[in-house]
Design a protein around this motif. Structure first.
Motif, PDB file in Angstrom:
ATOM      1  N   ARG A 261      -7.047  -5.160  -2.207  1.00 28.89           N
ATOM      2  CA  ARG A 261      -7.051  -3.696  -2.383  1.00 28.89           C
ATOM      3  C   ARG A 261      -5.699  -3.201  -2.880  1.00 28.89           C
ATOM      4  O   ARG A 261      -5.628  -2.363  -3.784  1.00 28.89           O
ATOM      5  CB  ARG A 261      -7.440  -2.994  -1.082  1.00 28.89           C
ATOM      6  N   ALA A 262      -4.617  -3.710  -2.286  1.00 27.60           N
ATOM      7  CA  ALA A 262      -3.287  -3.306  -2.733  1.00 27.60           C
ATOM      8  C   ALA A 262      -3.073  -3.676  -4.199  1.00 27.60           C
ATOM      9  O   ALA A 262      -2.512  -2.896  -4.978  1.00 27.60           O
ATOM     10  CB  ALA A 262      -2.217  -3.964  -1.857  1.00 27.60           C
ATOM     11  N   LEU A 263      -3.535  -4.865  -4.581  1.00 32.57           N
ATOM     12  CA  LEU A 263      -3.378  -5.301  -5.965  1.00 32.57           C
ATOM     13  C   LEU A 263      -4.185  -4.427  -6.915  1.00 32.57           C
ATOM     14  O   LEU A 263      -3.690  -4.023  -7.978  1.00 32.57           O
ATOM     15  CB  LEU A 263      -3.815  -6.765  -6.090  1.00 32.57           C
ATOM     16  N   SER A 264      -5.410  -4.099  -6.543  1.00 29.75           N
ATOM     17  CA  SER A 264      -6.236  -3.256  -7.412  1.00 29.75           C
ATOM     18  C   SER A 264      -5.653  -1.853  -7.534  1.00 29.75           C
ATOM     19  O   SER A 264      -5.662  -1.250  -8.616  1.00 29.75           O
ATOM     20  CB  SER A 264      -7.678  -3.192  -6.879  1.00 29.75           C
TER      21      SER A 264
ATOM     22  N   CYS B  56      -2.872   2.107 -10.934  1.00 29.16           N
ATOM     23  CA  CYS B  56      -1.778   3.061 -11.173  1.00 29.16           C
ATOM     24  C   CYS B  56      -0.991   2.728 -12.436  1.00 29.16           C
ATOM     25  O   CYS B  56      -0.454   3.630 -13.088  1.00 29.16           O
ATOM     26  CB  CYS B  56      -0.832   3.079  -9.971  1.00 29.16           C
ATOM     27  N   LEU B  57      -0.953   1.464 -12.785  1.00 26.87           N
ATOM     28  CA  LEU B  57      -0.223   1.033 -13.976  1.00 26.87           C
ATOM     29  C   LEU B  57      -1.094   1.079 -15.230  1.00 26.87           C
ATOM     30  O   LEU B  57      -0.632   0.737 -16.319  1.00 26.87           O
ATOM     31  CB  LEU B  57       0.321  -0.384 -13.778  1.00 26.87           C
ATOM     32  N   GLY B  58      -2.350   1.510 -15.079  1.00 25.80           N
ATOM     33  CA  GLY B  58      -3.238   1.618 -16.230  1.00 25.80           C
ATOM     34  C   GLY B  58      -3.829   0.298 -16.691  1.00 25.80           C
ATOM     35  O   GLY B  58      -4.427   0.234 -17.770  1.00 25.80           O
TER      36      GLY B  58
ATOM     37  N   ARG C 258       5.227   3.905  -6.569  1.00 23.35           N
ATOM     38  CA  ARG C 258       6.042   2.753  -6.959  1.00 23.35           C
ATOM     39  C   ARG C 258       5.163   1.509  -7.124  1.00 23.35           C
ATOM     40  O   ARG C 258       5.357   0.489  -6.461  1.00 23.35           O
ATOM     41  CB  ARG C 258       7.117   2.492  -5.909  1.00 23.35           C
ATOM     42  N   PRO C 259       4.168   1.559  -8.041  1.00 24.32           N
ATOM     43  CA  PRO C 259       3.253   0.417  -8.165  1.00 24.32           C
ATOM     44  C   PRO C 259       3.923  -0.861  -8.645  1.00 24.32           C
ATOM     45  O   PRO C 259       3.482  -1.962  -8.282  1.00 24.32           O
ATOM     46  CB  PRO C 259       2.207   0.917  -9.172  1.00 24.32           C
TER      47      PRO C 259
ATOM     48  N   HIS D 255       0.837  -1.207   0.000  1.00 21.11           N
ATOM     49  CA  HIS D 255       0.000   0.000   0.000  1.00 21.11           C
ATOM     50  C   HIS D 255       0.875   1.261   0.000  1.00 21.11           C
ATOM     51  O   HIS D 255       0.601   2.223  -0.731  1.00 21.11           O
ATOM     52  CB  HIS D 255      -0.911   0.019   1.226  1.00 21.11           C
ATOM     53  N   ALA D 256       1.915   1.257   0.819  1.00 21.44           N
ATOM     54  CA  ALA D 256       2.793   2.422   0.912  1.00 21.44           C
ATOM     55  C   ALA D 256       3.519   2.684  -0.399  1.00 21.44           C
ATOM     56  O   ALA D 256       3.681   3.840  -0.815  1.00 21.44           O
ATOM     57  CB  ALA D 256       3.798   2.223   2.044  1.00 21.44           C
ATOM     58  N   LEU D 257       3.958   1.625  -1.064  1.00 27.01           N
ATOM     59  CA  LEU D 257       4.665   1.782  -2.336  1.00 27.01           C
ATOM     60  C   LEU D 257       3.756   2.378  -3.409  1.00 27.01           C
ATOM     61  O   LEU D 257       4.179   3.220  -4.201  1.00 27.01           O
ATOM     62  CB  LEU D 257       5.228   0.433  -2.792  1.00 27.01           C
ATOM     63  N   VAL D 258       2.502   1.958  -3.435  1.00 27.13           N
ATOM     64  CA  VAL D 258       1.550   2.554  -4.380  1.00 27.13           C
ATOM     65  C   VAL D 258       1.371   4.035  -4.066  1.00 27.13           C
ATOM     66  O   VAL D 258       1.376   4.883  -4.964  1.00 27.13           O
ATOM     67  CB  VAL D 258       0.195   1.821  -4.335  1.00 27.13           C
TER      68      VAL D 258
END
Length: 240
Positions: free
Chosen positions: A146-149, A154-156, A117-118, A110-113
């Motif tokens: 949720r983290a995966l979504s 973010c990566l489109g 940094r996805p 979650h923090a990386l997103v």
């Protein structure tokens, strides 16, 4: 210890046989949780306290707490190093891995997103996927989806993100309740995903609902409320 001699706070800890671990995270006077630079400082102290000690749950918690905070302040190399050390410490203990490491991996993803940094978040989520397949902790599963979504959004990769976001909302509502922050976070991500595929009015309605609830429960100036306002503002002029 030599490190303790340079840090009066660590001297206090070494001499306190009944030290309350909450003192790493909360002020003993006002009982508020440490945040920002003070939180980073306290997590560094916590790790110094445990660094040369035998592998234990307390040591692993100190490692993962500092790794998460360093991720949030964008000290990625050191955060990754600490994360790897934490995982090595429990490599042969599946129960400890599930209890300690998996939740911290979700937090780091979650923090990386959040800090843009996805791809790094996806690397973590791919690594833990074999454990998540057999995980029975629905709260952890909700956090994973949720983290995966969020990372996919973010990566489109919108088509990939949609079913994952739907699953995250369902799990969060079931596990934490429909008015929980976990559910609201998942709903915000879901709204942004469906807006991207043309379901703009549905997305606006979801965000308005979350915004109204957060304003009532958290207040208009809370960071979560402000983030919801920004998400709604971003799609305000979109049309189907």
């Amino acid at each position: 210890a030599e490190m303790a001699a340079r840090d009066p706070w660590l001297v206090v800890i070494e001499e306190d046989n009944e030290f309350d671990v909450s003192r790493w995270t909360h002020c003993t006077t006002c009982h508020q949780q440490f945040t920002g630079a003070l939180k980073v400082q306290m997590d560094r102290r916590r790790w110094r306290h445990h660094r040369d000690r035998p592998v234990s749950e307390d040591r692993s918690r100190a490692l993962t707490a500092l790794a998460l905070m360093l991720t949030r302040v964008k000290e990625f190399d050191m955060a990754t190093h600490l994360d790897e050390e934490a995982r090595r410490g429990v490599a042969d203990d599946d129960a400890t891995y599930h209890r300690l490491i998996l939740p911290s991996e979700m937090d780091r993803a979650h923090a990386l997103v959040a800090v843009g940094r996805p791809r790094d978040a996806l690397n973590i989520l791919s690594r833990v996927r074999p454990w998540m397949v057999q995980c029975e902790d629905l709260a952890l599963c909700a956090s994973y989806y949720r983290a995966l979504s969020e990372a996919l959004l973010c990566l489109g990769r919108i088509e990939d993100a949609q079913p994952v976001a739907d699953e995250a909302v369902e799990l969060a509502r079931t596990t934490h309740g429909p008015r929980s922050e976990e559910a609201h976070n998942a709903m915000c991500c879901q709204a942004q995903v469906i807006a991207e595929i043309g379901r703009v009015e549905e997305a606006k309605e979801t965000l308005r609902h979350v915004l109204a609830t957060r304003t009532r429960l958290l207040g208009p100036e809370h960071v979560a409320t402000c983030k919801t306002q920004e998400a709604l503002r971003r799609i305000a002029n979109w049309t189907v």
